[in-house]
Design a protein around this motif. Structure first.
Motif, PDB file in Angstrom:
ATOM      1  N   UNK A  69      -8.456  -4.284  -1.350  1.00  0.00           N
ATOM      2  CA  UNK A  69      -8.732  -3.508  -2.555  1.00  0.00           C
ATOM      3  C   UNK A  69      -7.659  -3.720  -3.605  1.00  0.00           C
ATOM      4  N   UNK A  70      -7.675  -2.883  -4.633  1.00  0.00           N
ATOM      5  CA  UNK A  70      -6.684  -2.963  -5.706  1.00  0.00           C
ATOM      6  C   UNK A  70      -6.153  -1.572  -6.002  1.00  0.00           C
ATOM      7  N   UNK A  71      -4.950  -1.534  -6.586  1.00  0.00           N
ATOM      8  CA  UNK A  71      -4.396  -0.245  -6.983  1.00  0.00           C
ATOM      9  C   UNK A  71      -4.874   0.115  -8.387  1.00  0.00           C
ATOM     10  N   UNK A  72      -4.321   1.195  -8.950  1.00  0.00           N
ATOM     11  CA  UNK A  72      -4.778   1.683 -10.255  1.00  0.00           C
ATOM     12  C   UNK A  72      -4.506   0.687 -11.376  1.00  0.00           C
ATOM     13  N   UNK A  73      -3.595  -0.246 -11.138  1.00  0.00           N
ATOM     14  CA  UNK A  73      -3.263  -1.257 -12.151  1.00  0.00           C
ATOM     15  C   UNK A  73      -3.957  -2.588 -11.876  1.00  0.00           C
ATOM     16  N   UNK A  74      -4.818  -2.618 -10.895  1.00  0.00           N
ATOM     17  CA  UNK A  74      -5.537  -3.843 -10.584  1.00  0.00           C
ATOM     18  C   UNK A  74      -4.787  -4.791  -9.686  1.00  0.00           C
ATOM     19  N   UNK A  75      -3.619  -4.363  -9.170  1.00  0.00           N
ATOM     20  CA  UNK A  75      -2.855  -5.228  -8.276  1.00  0.00           C
ATOM     21  C   UNK A  75      -3.503  -5.243  -6.890  1.00  0.00           C
ATOM     22  N   UNK A  76      -3.598  -6.401  -6.259  1.00  0.00           N
ATOM     23  CA  UNK A  76      -4.236  -6.458  -4.935  1.00  0.00           C
ATOM     24  C   UNK A  76      -3.398  -5.751  -3.881  1.00  0.00           C
ATOM     25  N   UNK A  77      -4.069  -5.082  -2.978  1.00  0.00           N
ATOM     26  CA  UNK A  77      -3.417  -4.441  -1.835  1.00  0.00           C
ATOM     27  C   UNK A  77      -3.567  -5.373  -0.643  1.00  0.00           C
ATOM     28  N   UNK A  78      -2.440  -5.892  -0.178  1.00  0.00           N
ATOM     29  CA  UNK A  78      -2.489  -6.897   0.891  1.00  0.00           C
ATOM     30  C   UNK A  78      -1.913  -6.406   2.204  1.00  0.00           C
ATOM     31  N   UNK A  79      -1.234  -5.261   2.204  1.00  0.00           N
ATOM     32  CA  UNK A  79      -0.588  -4.818   3.445  1.00  0.00           C
ATOM     33  C   UNK A  79      -0.746  -3.328   3.696  1.00  0.00           C
ATOM     34  N   UNK A  80      -1.563  -2.625   2.917  1.00  0.00           N
ATOM     35  CA  UNK A  80      -1.623  -1.172   2.997  1.00  0.00           C
ATOM     36  C   UNK A  80      -2.668  -0.716   4.006  1.00  0.00           C
ATOM     37  N   UNK A  81      -2.187  -0.170   5.117  1.00  0.00           N
ATOM     38  CA  UNK A  81      -3.043   0.466   6.119  1.00  0.00           C
ATOM     39  C   UNK A  81      -2.454   1.855   6.352  1.00  0.00           C
ATOM     40  N   UNK A  82      -3.181   2.891   5.969  1.00  0.00           N
ATOM     41  CA  UNK A  82      -2.684   4.262   6.018  1.00  0.00           C
ATOM     42  C   UNK A  82      -2.950   4.862   7.399  1.00  0.00           C
ATOM     43  N   UNK A  83      -1.931   5.481   7.995  1.00  0.00           N
ATOM     44  CA  UNK A  83      -2.067   6.138   9.296  1.00  0.00           C
ATOM     45  C   UNK A  83      -2.623   7.546   9.080  1.00  0.00           C
ATOM     46  N   UNK A  84      -3.913   7.630   8.842  1.00  0.00           N
ATOM     47  CA  UNK A  84      -4.550   8.900   8.510  1.00  0.00           C
ATOM     48  C   UNK A  84      -4.345   9.947   9.593  1.00  0.00           C
ATOM     49  N   UNK A  85      -4.489   9.561  10.852  1.00  0.00           N
ATOM     50  CA  UNK A  85      -4.364  10.529  11.946  1.00  0.00           C
ATOM     51  C   UNK A  85      -2.964  11.122  12.004  1.00  0.00           C
ATOM     52  N   UNK A  86      -1.942  10.337  11.726  1.00  0.00           N
ATOM     53  CA  UNK A  86      -0.579  10.865  11.703  1.00  0.00           C
ATOM     54  C   UNK A  86      -0.394  11.836  10.544  1.00  0.00           C
ATOM     55  N   UNK A  87      -0.995  11.526   9.389  1.00  0.00           N
ATOM     56  CA  UNK A  87      -0.897  12.439   8.249  1.00  0.00           C
ATOM     57  C   UNK A  87      -1.573  13.772   8.564  1.00  0.00           C
ATOM     58  N   UNK A  88      -2.716  13.723   9.236  1.00  0.00           N
ATOM     59  CA  UNK A  88      -3.393  14.949   9.649  1.00  0.00           C
ATOM     60  C   UNK A  88      -2.533  15.738  10.634  1.00  0.00           C
ATOM     61  N   UNK A  89      -1.916  15.038  11.591  1.00  0.00           N
ATOM     62  CA  UNK A  89      -1.068  15.714  12.572  1.00  0.00           C
ATOM     63  C   UNK A  89       0.082  16.445  11.897  1.00  0.00           C
ATOM     64  N   UNK A  90       0.711  15.797  10.921  1.00  0.00           N
ATOM     65  CA  UNK A  90       1.828  16.428  10.218  1.00  0.00           C
ATOM     66  C   UNK A  90       1.355  17.627   9.401  1.00  0.00           C
ATOM     67  N   UNK A  91       0.189  17.523   8.781  1.00  0.00           N
ATOM     68  CA  UNK A  91      -0.345  18.654   8.009  1.00  0.00           C
ATOM     69  C   UNK A  91      -0.587  19.850   8.918  1.00  0.00           C
TER      70      UNK A  91
END
Length: 452
Positions: free
Chosen positions: A171-193
């Motif tokens: 995908x791309x960020x808000x400025x149109x830059x390609x995202x080449x390494x971004x994988x978000x650890x959603x489950x860890x973020x939920x655990x911390x919340x």
């Protein structure tokens, strides 16, 4: 304002003290439907502290010595400082004390982590669907410290019905830059919340997050939750454990040295993958930290990076070897067989010739002390080469230290244009191992120790 992204998180009161054999899903369902609570709805995510699962699943064990329990749950020691151990446990998790916990359990007992937290999460999810008819996600949490960061936080060690990773690559960020390494650890973020409302000592082992239904996978055909992966892309928290080959920070402190020494194996079959010259130079930098007599630097490393230089050297060495074998009376058939067996250097995409120089050595009036002086320098050369091999292993490069250049030093010096006082100390084949080496034969260190 109602269109802004938002979620709500609350702790679930009313969970009683859990005992072996308790049905956690039923306990949660009963607490969630108590009067005055919002209940559970499709798309909610539950954060469940692993301790209550350990108790329900009988993972409470007698342990007068907690250290012995940690030993039993340890696959690999990553780092140690005083009594504190950071280890890998059977789940592949890197954590303090293998997750063995002596808190919130009777004296003389400890809690072990659930044997399969993903399966535990699937059972809770299935139980809530059967009891309340809701499609929820479940995250099993435990408390971790983190490298380079002070403080503890909850992370996911088990999950069901939750997209544990959000892969944004491509995908791309808000400025149109390609995202080449971004994988978000959603489950860890939920655990911390969830941990923000559960607390560590509040007796609230379950939290609910509402408003993030996009992270909850569909209920599929309504069955099969006991089977890993039954929910399509519901892969469980095991997906969060980085595999060893991709883990750049797998090793810790002094254990890194021991692990690198263990990783150093003689490799005789290499892939064609090119070798990073920078990695070899970093290994040389480690090599020249070896001890040496008289504050000298008796090491030189000749890097043969081009196929032409390797070919010239190996061809010349082969001719010299054949001449020696003929002189020893071997038949042409025997010579051909020996030469084929000795071709490990030709199979490597990179060669290094370590050399010994005697700059700074002392000269004595008798041969005995002069011989000992040279031996000191040879030992220092060996120490440097061992450092080099271990550092290569740390770079995930295989190697084989072959002594052949020592039998034709004049030939090597001539082909490589080396000074007359450089003594080649074998050659090191470097590359990626084509096959995993066989298991190392265990050796009892006591057999090599004499105490006086």
């Amino acid at each position: 304002m109602s269109d802004l992204p938002a979620y709500r998180v609350w702790a679930l009161p009313g969970i009683p003290e859990v005992r072996t054999g308790d049905d956690i899903a039923k306990l949660i369902a009963s607490a969630a439907t108590a009067e005055g609570l919002p209940g559970l709805a499709d798309g909610d995510v539950l954060m469940v502290t692993s301790k209550i699962l350990s108790k329900a699943e009988g993972r409470v064990v007698q342990a007068d010595d907690r250290e012995a329990a940690i030993d039993a749950e340890t696959v690999r020691v990553v780092a140690r400082r005083g009594p504190l151990r950071i280890v890998e446990n059977p789940l592949g998790l890197i954590m303090a004390a293998a997750g063995v916990d002596a808190s919130n359990t009777p004296a003389g007992t400890v809690l072990l982590l659930p044997e399969d937290p993903d399966a535990s999460a699937r059972r809770i999810r299935a139980g809530l669907r059967d009891t309340l008819g809701v499609n929820v996600g479940v995250v099993v949490t435990d408390t971790f410290g983190r490298p380079w960061r002070s403080g503890l936080t909850d992370v996911a060690i088990g999950a069901a019905g939750v997209r544990v990773l959000d892969d944004l690559r491509g995908g791309t960020d808000a400025h149109g830059n390609p995202l080449s390494a971004t994988v978000v650890a959603t489950a860890d973020e939920l655990a911390a919340a969830g941990d923000l409302v559960k607390g560590k000592a509040a007796g609230l082992p379950v939290a609910v997050v509402r408003g993030l239904s996009h992270v909850v996978v569909s209920d599929g055909d309504g069955g099969g939750d006991e089977v890993a992966g039954a929910d399509g892309d519901d892969e469980g928290a095991r997906a969060l454990v980085r595999n060893a080959a991709d883990d750049m920070f797998r090793l810790g402190t002094s254990e890194a040295v021991r692990e690198a020494v263990t990783l150093r194996r003689t490799v005789r079959e290499f892939t064609d993958e090119p070798v990073d010259g920078g990695a070899v130079r970093r290994a040389v930098a480690a090599a020249v930290t070896a001890p040496a007599p008289h504050h000298t630097t008796p090491w030189r490393f000749v890097l043969l990076e081009s196929p032409e230089s390797r070919g010239r050297l190996l061809d010349a060495m082969r001719e010299a070897w054949i001449a020696d074998l003929r002189g020893d009376g071997f038949t042409e058939e025997n010579i051909a067989r020996r030469v084929r067996r000795g071709d490990v250097l030709r199979k490597a995409p990179y060669l290094v010739v370590p050399c010994l120089v005697m700059d700074g050595s002392h000269t004595y009036p008798d041969a005995r002390r002069n011989a000992a002086e040279r031996e000191m320098f040879v030992v220092a050369a060996g120490a440097g080469v061992q450092n080099f091999l271990v550092a290569l292993a740390g770079e995930r490069l295989g190697s084989a230290w072959v002594s052949s250049t020592m039998f034709c030093r004049d030939v090597v010096r001539d082909v490589l244009g080396l000074p007359a006082d450089w003594d080649p100390m074998g050659a090191v084949a470097v590359g990626r191992a084509a096959v995993s080496p066989p298991a190392r034969v265990a050796r009892d260190a006591a057999a090599f120790v004499t105490v006086r």
